[in-house]
Motif scaffolding. Structure first.
Motif, mmCIF file in Angstrom:
data_model
loop_
_atom_site.group_PDB
_atom_site.id
_atom_site.type_symbol
_atom_site.label_atom_id
_atom_site.label_comp_id
_atom_site.label_asym_id
_atom_site.label_seq_id
_atom_site.Cartn_x
_atom_site.Cartn_y
_atom_site.Cartn_z
ATOM 1 N N GLN A 39 -29.082 -5.705 -21.068
ATOM 2 C CA GLN A 39 -27.782 -5.065 -21.174
ATOM 3 C C GLN A 39 -27.469 -4.288 -19.906
ATOM 4 O OE1 GLN A 39 -28.911 -3.646 -25.383
ATOM 5 N NE2 GLN A 39 -26.725 -3.322 -25.188
ATOM 6 N N ARG A 40 -28.239 -4.548 -18.851
ATOM 7 C CA ARG A 40 -28.027 -3.902 -17.568
ATOM 8 C C ARG A 40 -27.876 -4.967 -16.506
ATOM 9 N NH1 ARG A 40 -32.094 1.235 -17.165
ATOM 10 N NH2 ARG A 40 -31.662 2.036 -19.237
ATOM 11 N N GLY A 41 -27.126 -4.655 -15.495
ATOM 12 C CA GLY A 41 -26.964 -5.609 -14.414
ATOM 13 C C GLY A 41 -26.317 -4.976 -13.199
ATOM 14 N N THR A 42 -26.248 -5.773 -12.145
ATOM 15 C CA THR A 42 -25.670 -5.339 -10.886
ATOM 16 C C THR A 42 -24.315 -6.012 -10.697
ATOM 17 O OG1 THR A 42 -27.884 -5.169 -9.960
ATOM 18 C CG2 THR A 42 -26.063 -5.209 -8.395
ATOM 19 N N VAL A 43 -23.309 -5.244 -10.335
ATOM 20 C CA VAL A 43 -21.970 -5.768 -10.095
ATOM 21 C C VAL A 43 -21.982 -6.572 -8.797
ATOM 22 C CG1 VAL A 43 -19.563 -5.141 -9.648
ATOM 23 C CG2 VAL A 43 -20.889 -3.839 -11.314
ATOM 24 N N VAL A 44 -21.578 -7.856 -8.880
ATOM 25 C CA VAL A 44 -21.562 -8.718 -7.697
ATOM 26 C C VAL A 44 -20.154 -9.140 -7.288
ATOM 27 C CG1 VAL A 44 -23.921 -9.548 -8.009
ATOM 28 C CG2 VAL A 44 -22.051 -10.782 -9.083
ATOM 29 N N ALA A 45 -19.147 -8.894 -8.126
ATOM 30 C CA ALA A 45 -17.756 -9.180 -7.782
ATOM 31 C C ALA A 45 -16.846 -8.359 -8.698
ATOM 32 C CB ALA A 45 -17.443 -10.663 -7.932
ATOM 33 N N LEU A 64 -18.894 -3.067 -5.949
ATOM 34 C CA LEU A 64 -20.008 -3.977 -5.658
ATOM 35 C C LEU A 64 -21.301 -3.186 -5.524
ATOM 36 C CD1 LEU A 64 -18.452 -6.351 -2.981
ATOM 37 C CD2 LEU A 64 -18.809 -6.791 -5.393
ATOM 38 N N GLY A 65 -22.357 -3.711 -6.132
ATOM 39 C CA GLY A 65 -23.671 -3.085 -6.030
ATOM 40 C C GLY A 65 -23.964 -2.043 -7.096
ATOM 41 N N ASP A 66 -22.962 -1.627 -7.870
ATOM 42 C CA ASP A 66 -23.199 -0.640 -8.932
ATOM 43 C C ASP A 66 -24.100 -1.232 -10.006
ATOM 44 O OD1 ASP A 66 -21.617 1.275 -7.742
ATOM 45 O OD2 ASP A 66 -19.935 1.057 -9.126
ATOM 46 N N LEU A 67 -25.006 -0.420 -10.537
ATOM 47 C CA LEU A 67 -25.860 -0.802 -11.662
ATOM 48 C C LEU A 67 -25.162 -0.313 -12.925
ATOM 49 C CD1 LEU A 67 -28.540 -2.158 -12.303
ATOM 50 C CD2 LEU A 67 -29.617 0.071 -12.195
ATOM 51 N N VAL A 68 -24.869 -1.238 -13.849
ATOM 52 C CA VAL A 68 -24.079 -0.892 -15.031
ATOM 53 C C VAL A 68 -24.804 -1.284 -16.318
ATOM 54 C CG1 VAL A 68 -21.860 -1.063 -13.838
ATOM 55 C CG2 VAL A 68 -22.808 -3.082 -14.942
ATOM 56 N N ILE A 69 -24.379 -0.650 -17.404
ATOM 57 C CA ILE A 69 -24.842 -0.985 -18.757
ATOM 58 C C ILE A 69 -23.625 -1.526 -19.493
ATOM 59 C CG2 ILE A 69 -25.754 -0.089 -20.926
ATOM 60 C CD1 ILE A 69 -27.128 2.106 -19.300
ATOM 61 N N SER A 91 -13.483 -2.832 -19.579
ATOM 62 C CA SER A 91 -13.657 -2.075 -20.824
ATOM 63 C C SER A 91 -14.962 -2.433 -21.555
ATOM 64 C CB SER A 91 -12.468 -2.298 -21.750
ATOM 65 O OG SER A 91 -12.337 -3.674 -22.064
ATOM 66 N N ASP A 92 -15.592 -3.589 -21.212
ATOM 67 C CA ASP A 92 -16.882 -3.961 -21.810
ATOM 68 C C ASP A 92 -18.048 -3.213 -21.178
ATOM 69 O OD1 ASP A 92 -15.727 -5.777 -23.563
ATOM 70 O OD2 ASP A 92 -15.940 -7.462 -22.173
ATOM 71 N N ILE A 93 -17.806 -2.594 -20.019
ATOM 72 C CA ILE A 93 -18.855 -1.832 -19.339
ATOM 73 C C ILE A 93 -18.903 -0.448 -19.968
ATOM 74 C CG2 ILE A 93 -19.592 -0.831 -17.145
ATOM 75 C CD1 ILE A 93 -18.295 -3.259 -15.789
ATOM 76 N N LEU A 94 -20.086 -0.080 -20.446
ATOM 77 C CA LEU A 94 -20.249 1.181 -21.159
ATOM 78 C C LEU A 94 -20.538 2.344 -20.218
ATOM 79 C CD1 LEU A 94 -22.482 -0.183 -24.044
ATOM 80 C CD2 LEU A 94 -19.993 0.055 -24.008
ATOM 81 N N ALA A 95 -21.304 2.102 -19.152
ATOM 82 C CA ALA A 95 -21.693 3.196 -18.262
ATOM 83 C C ALA A 95 -22.117 2.644 -16.922
ATOM 84 C CB ALA A 95 -22.846 3.990 -18.878
ATOM 85 N N LYS A 96 -22.057 3.524 -15.921
ATOM 86 C CA LYS A 96 -22.536 3.217 -14.584
ATOM 87 C C LYS A 96 -23.767 4.076 -14.362
ATOM 88 C CE LYS A 96 -19.594 4.349 -11.297
ATOM 89 N NZ LYS A 96 -18.619 4.381 -10.187
ATOM 90 N N LEU A 97 -24.880 3.474 -13.958
ATOM 91 C CA LEU A 97 -26.103 4.231 -13.710
ATOM 92 C C LEU A 97 -26.039 4.871 -12.337
ATOM 93 C CD1 LEU A 97 -28.666 1.679 -15.135
ATOM 94 C CD2 LEU A 97 -27.970 3.824 -16.164
#
Length: 98
Positions: A39-45, A64-69, A91-97
């Protein structure tokens, strides 16, 4: 992933999911069938933002590059150049780490 040949539209974001955990906190190795979807990933676009009634674009709050949940079942799974990706609405992104 600078060579990503994918441009999301409106407020959509392309995320490259992190790998699923191989072991539990107690050191137990998990088989593939028991691993939870990450449920975590890195924004690539990132798309240009949602089109507002005024005709302007709303600002997207991730870059770009943000780690999100993101939500467990949110977005669409796709494959680009052999890499698993997920297209989500902002709106599907819950939080930015941080």
């Amino acid at each position: 992933m600078a060579d990503l040949k994918l441009r999301p539209l409106d407020d959509r974001v392309v995320v490259q999911p992190l790998e699923a955990e191989e072991t539990t906190a107690g050191g137990i190795v998990l088989p593939d069938s028991a691993k939870e979807k990450p449920q975590r990933g890195t924004v690539v676009a990132v798309g240009p933002g949602r089109l507002l009634e005024s005709g302007n674009r709303g600002e997207v709050s991730v870059a770009l590059g943000d780690l999100v949940i993101y939500g467990r079942y949110g977005g669409s799974d796709i494959e680009v150049d052999g890499q698993e990706m997920k297209i989500l609405r902002e709106s599907d992104i819950l939080a930015k780490l941080l």
